[in-house]
Write a protein that holds these residues in place. Structure first.
Motif, PDB file in Angstrom:
ATOM      1  N   ASN A   1       0.749  -1.431  -0.170  1.00 40.69           N
ATOM      2  CA  ASN A   1      -0.452   0.166   0.023  1.00 40.69           C
ATOM      3  C   ASN A   1       1.163   1.141  -0.264  1.00 40.69           C
ATOM      4  O   ASN A   1       0.870   1.914  -0.759  1.00 40.69           O
ATOM      5  CB  ASN A   1      -0.553   0.071   1.778  1.00 40.69           C
ATOM      6  CG  ASN A   1      -2.525  -0.643   0.741  1.00 40.69           C
ATOM      7  OD1 ASN A   1      -2.613  -0.613  -0.205  1.00 40.69           O
ATOM      8  ND2 ASN A   1      -3.214  -1.052   2.032  1.00 40.69           N
TER       9      ASN A   1
ATOM     10  N   LYS B   1       2.109   1.852  -3.347  1.00 40.92           N
ATOM     11  CA  LYS B   1       1.245   1.969  -4.096  1.00 40.92           C
ATOM     12  C   LYS B   1       0.799   3.557  -3.840  1.00 40.92           C
ATOM     13  O   LYS B   1       0.106   4.022  -4.899  1.00 40.92           O
ATOM     14  CB  LYS B   1      -0.230   1.019  -4.057  1.00 40.92           C
ATOM     15  CG  LYS B   1      -0.727   1.180  -5.029  1.00 40.92           C
ATOM     16  CD  LYS B   1      -2.292  -0.184  -4.565  1.00 40.92           C
ATOM     17  CE  LYS B   1      -2.882  -0.190  -3.340  1.00 40.92           C
ATOM     18  NZ  LYS B   1      -3.967  -1.315  -3.672  1.00 40.92           N
TER      19      LYS B   1
ATOM     20  N   ASP C   1       5.248   5.875   5.105  1.00 39.91           N
ATOM     21  CA  ASP C   1       5.407   6.873   3.938  1.00 39.91           C
ATOM     22  C   ASP C   1       5.337   8.063   4.094  1.00 39.91           C
ATOM     23  O   ASP C   1       5.048   8.925   5.360  1.00 39.91           O
ATOM     24  CB  ASP C   1       4.427   6.345   3.283  1.00 39.91           C
ATOM     25  CG  ASP C   1       3.027   5.809   3.162  1.00 39.91           C
ATOM     26  OD1 ASP C   1       2.633   7.841   2.996  1.00 39.91           O
ATOM     27  OD2 ASP C   1       2.406   5.586   3.486  1.00 39.91           O
TER      28      ASP C   1
ATOM     29  N   VAL D   1     -14.045  -0.553   0.729  1.00 34.22           N
ATOM     30  CA  VAL D   1     -13.845   1.005   1.107  1.00 34.22           C
ATOM     31  C   VAL D   1     -12.153   1.449   0.908  1.00 34.22           C
ATOM     32  O   VAL D   1     -10.795   0.863   0.911  1.00 34.22           O
ATOM     33  CB  VAL D   1     -13.816   1.382   2.941  1.00 34.22           C
ATOM     34  CG1 VAL D   1     -13.414   2.938   2.664  1.00 34.22           C
ATOM     35  CG2 VAL D   1     -15.165   0.976   3.524  1.00 34.22           C
ATOM     36  N   GLN D   2     -12.581   1.688  -0.482  1.00 35.60           N
ATOM     37  CA  GLN D   2     -10.845   3.062  -1.255  1.00 35.60           C
ATOM     38  C   GLN D   2     -11.818   4.420  -1.299  1.00 35.60           C
ATOM     39  O   GLN D   2     -12.362   4.884  -1.734  1.00 35.60           O
ATOM     40  CB  GLN D   2     -11.070   2.089  -1.926  1.00 35.60           C
ATOM     41  CG  GLN D   2     -10.281  -0.154  -2.056  1.00 35.60           C
ATOM     42  CD  GLN D   2      -9.951  -0.015  -3.613  1.00 35.60           C
ATOM     43  OE1 GLN D   2     -10.819   0.381  -4.449  1.00 35.60           O
ATOM     44  NE2 GLN D   2      -9.011  -0.778  -3.484  1.00 35.60           N
ATOM     45  N   LEU D   3     -10.703   4.647  -0.708  1.00 37.06           N
ATOM     46  CA  LEU D   3     -10.645   6.502  -0.529  1.00 37.06           C
ATOM     47  C   LEU D   3     -10.482   6.729  -2.483  1.00 37.06           C
ATOM     48  O   LEU D   3      -9.944   6.444  -3.009  1.00 37.06           O
ATOM     49  CB  LEU D   3      -9.555   7.374   0.307  1.00 37.06           C
ATOM     50  CG  LEU D   3      -9.453   6.718   1.427  1.00 37.06           C
ATOM     51  CD1 LEU D   3      -8.615   7.582   2.852  1.00 37.06           C
ATOM     52  CD2 LEU D   3     -11.306   6.803   2.408  1.00 37.06           C
TER      53      LEU D   3
ATOM     54  N   GLY E   1     -10.022  -3.305  -2.123  1.00 36.48           N
ATOM     55  CA  GLY E   1     -10.276  -2.178  -0.336  1.00 36.48           C
ATOM     56  C   GLY E   1     -10.277  -3.640   0.643  1.00 36.48           C
ATOM     57  O   GLY E   1     -11.244  -3.018   0.942  1.00 36.48           O
TER      58      GLY E   1
ATOM     59  N   GLY F   1      -7.716  -5.199   1.859  1.00 32.38           N
ATOM     60  CA  GLY F   1      -6.058  -5.253   2.505  1.00 32.38           C
ATOM     61  C   GLY F   1      -5.669  -4.963   4.176  1.00 32.38           C
ATOM     62  O   GLY F   1      -5.656  -5.508   4.877  1.00 32.38           O
ATOM     63  N   LEU F   2      -6.720  -4.076   3.727  1.00 29.82           N
ATOM     64  CA  LEU F   2      -6.629  -3.202   6.028  1.00 29.82           C
ATOM     65  C   LEU F   2      -7.477  -4.194   6.399  1.00 29.82           C
ATOM     66  O   LEU F   2      -7.046  -4.450   7.968  1.00 29.82           O
ATOM     67  CB  LEU F   2      -6.484  -1.516   5.281  1.00 29.82           C
ATOM     68  CG  LEU F   2      -5.362  -0.496   5.015  1.00 29.82           C
ATOM     69  CD1 LEU F   2      -5.916   0.261   5.191  1.00 29.82           C
ATOM     70  CD2 LEU F   2      -4.482  -1.109   6.107  1.00 29.82           C
TER      71      LEU F   2
HETATM   72  P1  ADP Z   1      -6.886  -1.610  -1.518  1.00 34.43           P
HETATM   73  O1  ADP Z   1      -4.810  -1.383  -1.257  1.00 34.43           O
HETATM   74  O2  ADP Z   1      -6.983  -2.715  -1.628  1.00 34.43           O
HETATM   75  O3  ADP Z   1      -7.496  -0.170  -2.217  1.00 34.43           O
HETATM   76  P2  ADP Z   1      -6.865  -1.160   0.903  1.00 34.43           P
HETATM   77  O4  ADP Z   1      -8.050  -1.899   2.574  1.00 34.43           O
HETATM   78  O5  ADP Z   1      -5.332  -1.828   1.407  1.00 34.43           O
HETATM   79  O6  ADP Z   1      -7.323  -1.393  -0.384  1.00 34.43           O
HETATM   80  O7  ADP Z   1      -6.531  -0.064   1.870  1.00 34.43           O
HETATM   81  C1  ADP Z   1      -8.162   0.491   1.423  1.00 34.43           C
HETATM   82  C2  ADP Z   1      -7.422   2.435   1.752  1.00 34.43           C
HETATM   83  O8  ADP Z   1      -6.840   2.960   1.956  1.00 34.43           O
HETATM   84  C3  ADP Z   1      -6.833   1.989   0.042  1.00 34.43           C
HETATM   85  O9  ADP Z   1      -8.059   1.893  -1.046  1.00 34.43           O
HETATM   86  C4  ADP Z   1      -6.409   3.525   0.655  1.00 34.43           C
HETATM   87  O10 ADP Z   1      -7.802   4.717  -0.287  1.00 34.43           O
HETATM   88  C5  ADP Z   1      -6.606   3.849   1.071  1.00 34.43           C
HETATM   89  N1  ADP Z   1      -5.021   3.662   2.372  1.00 34.43           N
HETATM   90  C6  ADP Z   1      -4.083   2.480   2.518  1.00 34.43           C
HETATM   91  N2  ADP Z   1      -3.174   2.694   2.647  1.00 34.43           N
HETATM   92  C7  ADP Z   1      -2.747   4.372   2.574  1.00 34.43           C
HETATM   93  C8  ADP Z   1      -1.637   5.088   2.823  1.00 34.43           C
HETATM   94  N3  ADP Z   1      -0.189   3.966   2.931  1.00 34.43           N
HETATM   95  N4  ADP Z   1      -1.174   6.128   2.195  1.00 34.43           N
HETATM   96  C9  ADP Z   1      -3.078   6.506   1.663  1.00 34.43           C
HETATM   97  N5  ADP Z   1      -3.630   5.743   1.702  1.00 34.43           N
HETATM   98  C10 ADP Z   1      -3.537   4.436   2.701  1.00 34.43           C
END
Ligand code: ADP
Length: 424
Positions: free
Chosen positions: A313, A316, A341, A359-361, A373, A375-376
């Motif tokens: 992440n 990415k 990061d 949830v993905q921002l 959305g 992974g976390l």
């Molecule tokens: P995905 O990576 O598949 O989108 P995740 O559950 O890992 O799903 O992350 C959810 C959301 O959290 C991401 O879509 C992103 O909007 C935000 N996010 C996660 N890690 C970071 C990061 N290191 N910096 C900024 N935003 C992040």
């Protein structure tokens, strides 16, 4: 017929003068006192010489005088022959008593008005008793009203309890329905992901065969296409793996092989896997060495899965030229792994949301994101499944730090866990 030994006038005088329970006195036609008996003296406090010749209005309180009551009473008595009244009267010392008063007009043989007879009784005690009775009745009524109100309230409360109970049952029923629906969804996700993986693996296998030239030589264009198919297949596979992982976590079907894990080993492995990806994106990647003695209670492969997700992440979301680092921090009872990061950061009001599934921002139709959305959500579930946690701190525009906290294992905790049980 009985004979009296004294003249009648003398008898009347004795009668009036002996009576002590009634004030009996006479007024002239204008209301001036002309006779006085011992009863009158007892109630009103005046002796005969003090009061005879005074106007009877001295017995009335100021509020009666203000409305000319003494005069009016005399006029009525003169008119109709008699008047009865109850009210406050004033004693010589200014105190008042509650009196029953009867004024009777006295007329001569020709009918001319010669004066008034006035008989007064002191009813103060009776009135006090009446007032007390009224007060008692009022109190009893108030108590009764309170009792009824309490009864009503308790009926209302019983109703409320009943309704609350029914609502609780309804909520429980809906919760069960929701649980069933959720289980069905999880089972569907698990089954679907599983079914999708089989053909995807077949695609991977056949692409591999083609790329190896097993079916004959390939043109450069064909190799390029096959490589693109391979990348898409891998991407799809990783999405499906995420969904499968998540559904297994939700179904409680994940088992943890917990034991002391040297943190540095896992950090090295994650850095080894993702360092090249960061470098390829022109992101500087730093792994601060973690002493080999630092150990955490974890399932090594699940901890690695969390770390890979956090680092990928970070890589990415961080722009080329940015920076990603991993380090460990040792506390008394915990060890923390921080993935930092200097990427875009996360708005404070969305920090909790990003741990929710799917949830993905800033995901829009025009800006599709890699991943789904999950992974976390998966990572936090895994961390909690190992009695730890996953948290985030972030400043918009400056970057984010994700921290995995796990229980620390030391020589002392090792010894504790190996100590023979005393059966308690
Ligand atoms: P995905 O990576 O598949 O989108 P995740 O559950 O890992 O799903 O992350 C959810 C959301 O959290 C991401 O879509 C992103 O909007 C935000 N996010 C996660 N890690 C970071 C990061 N290191 N910096 C900024 N935003 C992040």
């Amino acid at each position: 017929m009985t004979q009296l030994s004294i003249p009648t006038t003398e008898l009347y005088r004795l009668l009036v003068e002996s009576v002590k329970d009634y004030a009996i006195f006479a007024l002239d036609p204008n209301g001036y006192v002309v006779s006085w008996n011992p009863g009158a003296q007892r109630f009103k406090g005046y002796t005969a010489p003090e009061i005879i010749g005074k106007h009877f209005s001295v017995f009335y309180p100021p509020e009666d005088l203000a409305v000319n009551k003494p005069q009016i009473e005399l006029e009525i008595a003169a008119e109709v022959g008699r008047l009865e009244d109850e009210g406050w009267r004033v004693r010589k010392d200014g105190t008042q008593f509650w009196a029953n008063v009867i004024i009777t007009a006295l007329r001569g043989a020709d009918g001319e008005l010669v004066g008034f007879a006035k008989v007064t009784r002191d009813l103060t005690q009776r009135r006090a008793a009446e007032l007390q009775a009224v007060e008692d009745a009022r109190r009893i009524a108030a108590e009764e009203a309170l009792r009824r109100a309490a009864e009503m309230r308790s009926t209302e409360l019983a109703d409320l309890l009943d309704r609350t109970q029914r609502q609780a049952e309804e909520i429980e029923r809906r919760r069960n329905e929701a649980d069933v629906a959720n289980r069905t969804k999880t089972e569907f996700l698990a089954a679907m992901s599983h079914e999708l993986r089989t053909p995807l693996n077949a695609i991977a296998g056949y692409v591999q065969l083609l790329l190896l030239g097993v079916r004959g030589p390939l043109t450069d264009e064909q190799s390029g296409d096959l490589t693109r198919i391979q990348r898409s297949q891998q991407h799809l596979l990783s999405l499906i793996n995420d969904i499968l992982n998540f559904s297994r976590l939700e179904a409680g079907a994940v088992t943890y092989n917990l034991g002391p894990v040297p943190l540095g080993t896992v950090l090295d492995a994650a850095a080894g896997m993702l360092g090249p990806q960061a470098t390829a994106k022109r992101i500087t990647f730093a792994l601060e060495p973690c002493p080999p003695t630092v150990r955490a209670l974890a399932d090594a492969s699940k901890f690695e899965q969390i770390l890979l997700n956090l680092v990928s992440n970070a890589v990415k979301f961080t722009q080329p030229g940015g920076h990603v680092s991993i380090r460990c921090v040792v506390a008394d009872h915990h060890v923390l792994t921080c993935v930092q990061d200097n990427g875009p950061g996360i708005p404070a009001d969305r920090l909790a949301d990003i741990f929710e599934p799917f949830v993905q921002l800033d995901r829009t139709l025009g800006n599709p994101r890699e991943g789904v959305g999950l992974g976390l959500a998966i990572s936090r579930d895994l961390a909690r499944g190992m009695q730890g946690d996953l948290t985030v701190e972030s400043t918009l525009g400056k970057g984010s730090t994700f921290t995995v906290s796990l229980k620390r294992v030391t020589a002392a905790t090792d010894a504790e866990s190996q100590a023979p049980s005393d059966g308690r």
